[in-house]
Write an enzyme that holds these catalytic residues in place. Structure first.
Site, PDB file in Angstrom:
ATOM      1  N   LYS A   1       0.844  -1.189   0.000  1.00  0.00           N
ATOM      2  CA  LYS A   1       0.000   0.000   0.000  1.00  0.00           C
ATOM      3  C   LYS A   1       0.885   1.247   0.000  1.00  0.00           C
ATOM      4  CE  LYS A   1      -3.858  -1.964  -0.366  1.00  0.00           C
ATOM      5  NZ  LYS A   1      -4.569  -1.811  -1.652  1.00  0.00           N
TER       6      LYS A   1
ATOM      7  N   ASP B   1       0.488  -0.569  -4.913  1.00  0.00           N
ATOM      8  CA  ASP B   1      -0.879  -0.081  -5.136  1.00  0.00           C
ATOM      9  C   ASP B   1      -1.035   1.284  -4.481  1.00  0.00           C
ATOM     10  OD1 ASP B   1      -3.539   0.319  -5.531  1.00  0.00           O
ATOM     11  OD2 ASP B   1      -4.221  -1.449  -4.424  1.00  0.00           O
TER      12      ASP B   1
ATOM     13  N   GLU C   1      -0.049  -0.129  -9.520  1.00  0.00           N
ATOM     14  CA  GLU C   1      -1.511  -0.252  -9.505  1.00  0.00           C
ATOM     15  C   GLU C   1      -2.178   1.078  -9.180  1.00  0.00           C
ATOM     16  OE1 GLU C   1      -3.083  -3.715  -7.568  1.00  0.00           O
ATOM     17  OE2 GLU C   1      -4.973  -2.723  -7.057  1.00  0.00           O
TER      18      GLU C   1
ATOM     19  N   LYS D   1     -13.530  -6.748  -8.818  1.00  0.00           N
ATOM     20  CA  LYS D   1     -14.113  -6.827  -7.471  1.00  0.00           C
ATOM     21  C   LYS D   1     -15.600  -7.126  -7.628  1.00  0.00           C
ATOM     22  CE  LYS D   1     -11.090  -4.003  -4.644  1.00  0.00           C
ATOM     23  NZ  LYS D   1      -9.872  -3.691  -5.389  1.00  0.00           N
TER      24      LYS D   1
HETATM   25 MG    MG Z   1      -6.169  -2.002  -5.594  1.00  0.00          MG
END
Ligand code: MG
Length: 368
Positions: free
Chosen positions: A165, A193, A218, A265
């Site tokens: 992250k 990401d 990402e 998702k």
């Molecule tokens: Mg993502």
């Protein structure tokens, strides 16, 4: 077969690590999840779940999912849960947009279809590729050294794909990517990401500074256009996530030659019916996929496992096991991670049976 009752439950999902942090200082300590039970006149019952990543990630939030279900559910009584395309068209006619509201209903109806046909959902979604499929581990945003230290722990749990992250201060993010990549072993894969957290010039600085590192980038920026501008000027493989929410966006990204990997998702597309359409389109176009959801517990993880396990292995970049991040188990029979991998249940439907004592009383229910 007819839908006779829809019950909606709320459940808190705390995290083993205490909190989950990502770009822009956003974080969640306890996930607010919604489980939906669809009962039919035949005695068959199906379950679905939706759990947004807090209210600031996608245009969805937990209270909004339940408010939307209160609006939607009364209109679904009497419909056939096996007619999934028809059911989805009905839901779209009743409530415009709000895919996260429709997702748990659609998932519950796939659970019913599986039980009615005696087949695991993955068989109905297209098959079962190999014995199991690969998972990634998200590394919550911390200082660079702390994130690097996590790699060893997660590798011991079997993970070989790490999603870092970033999306914070670009200079610290460069350190984060360098520190974590130094801990990688041959065969590991690293994704940075940014969760929309960088401006274009910041993203360009980061990708230039880590040019020598084998890392996927990402969703660096907020909009598709900003991400595309970065993608066209960087040499790293690229993952689109937040901005890909429809077939049109997949087709557009493909036409722009921008889609190395896309994250599908389930709730962003409105359930397994639409996520399967997106998955099959990407498979036809040769686009790698992460099959997952925004968040969730045992029921979401089961739904993910069926979609992931029915995705051709070479096209499945990675998937996820959210139920291992949270401290509360909501269902018996949910898939469990083994050596960084997972497999879908072979039982009919989703193969899960929620613990009523964990769910408590429904927040509301409608019945005919
Ligand atoms: Mg993502």
């Amino acid at each position: 077969m007819k839908i006779e009752r829809i019950s909606v439950y709320q459940v808190d999902l705390p995290l083993h690590e205490g909190s989950y942090k990502w770009s822009g200082g956003k974080s969640v300590d306890v996930f607010d999840s919604t489980l939906v039970c669809v009962e039919t006149n035949t005695g068959l019952t199906g379950w679905g779940e939706v759990c947004p990543l807090g209210p600031a990630y996608l245009p969805a939030y937990a209270g909004g999912c339940r408010a939307g279900l209160q609006e939607l559910a009364p209109h679904l009584l009497g419909l056939n849960p096996l007619h999934l395309e028809q059911l989805n068209r009905n839901m779209d006619a009743i409530l415009k947009g709000h895919p996260s509201v429709k997702s748990p209903v659609d998932i519950a109806c796939w659970d019913i279809l599986g039980q009615a046909s005696g087949q695991p959902v993955c068989s109905l979604l297209g098959g079962r590729y190999e014995d199991d499929f690969v998972l990634y581990r998200a590394i919550s945003q911390e200082a660079p050294d702390a994130m690097a230290d996590r790699v060893q722990q997660y590798r011991e749990e079997g993970y070989r794909r790490f999603q870092l992250k970033v999306g914070g201060d670009p200079d610290i993010d460069i350190e984060r990517i360098r520190a974590v990549s130094a801990k990688l072993e041959p065969g590991d894969k690293l994704v940075a990401d940014a969760n929309t957290g960088w401006l274009m010039h910041e993203a360009m600085r980061v990708v230039r500074a880590v040019q020598d590192i084998d890392v996927y980038i990402e969703q660096p920026c907020f909009s598709y256009e900003e991400c595309l501008a970065v993608q066209r000027r960087c040499n790293h493989p690229f993952v689109f996530d937040e901005v890909i929410d429809s077939m049109n966006m997949i087709l557009r990204g493909n036409a722009d030659l921008a889609m190395d990997v896309v994250n599908i998702k389930i709730s962003k597309f409105g359930g397994l019916t639409r996520a399967k359409q997106a998955r099959d389109l990407c498979a036809s176009l040769g686009i790698g996929m992460t099959i997952e959801d925004s968040w969730g517990g045992d029921v979401t993880t089961a739904a993910i496992s069926h979609l992931a396990h029915s995705t051709p292995t070479e096209l499945l970049f990675t998937s996820t096991d959210f139920n291992s991040y949270v401290t509360v188990s909501t269902a018996e029979g949910a898939p469990q991670r083994q050596h960084g991998r997972m497999s879908a249940s072979e039982a009919p439907g989703l193969g899960i049976n929620p613990y009523r004592e964990v769910l408590g009383d429904p927040v509301f229910e409608v019945s005919s």
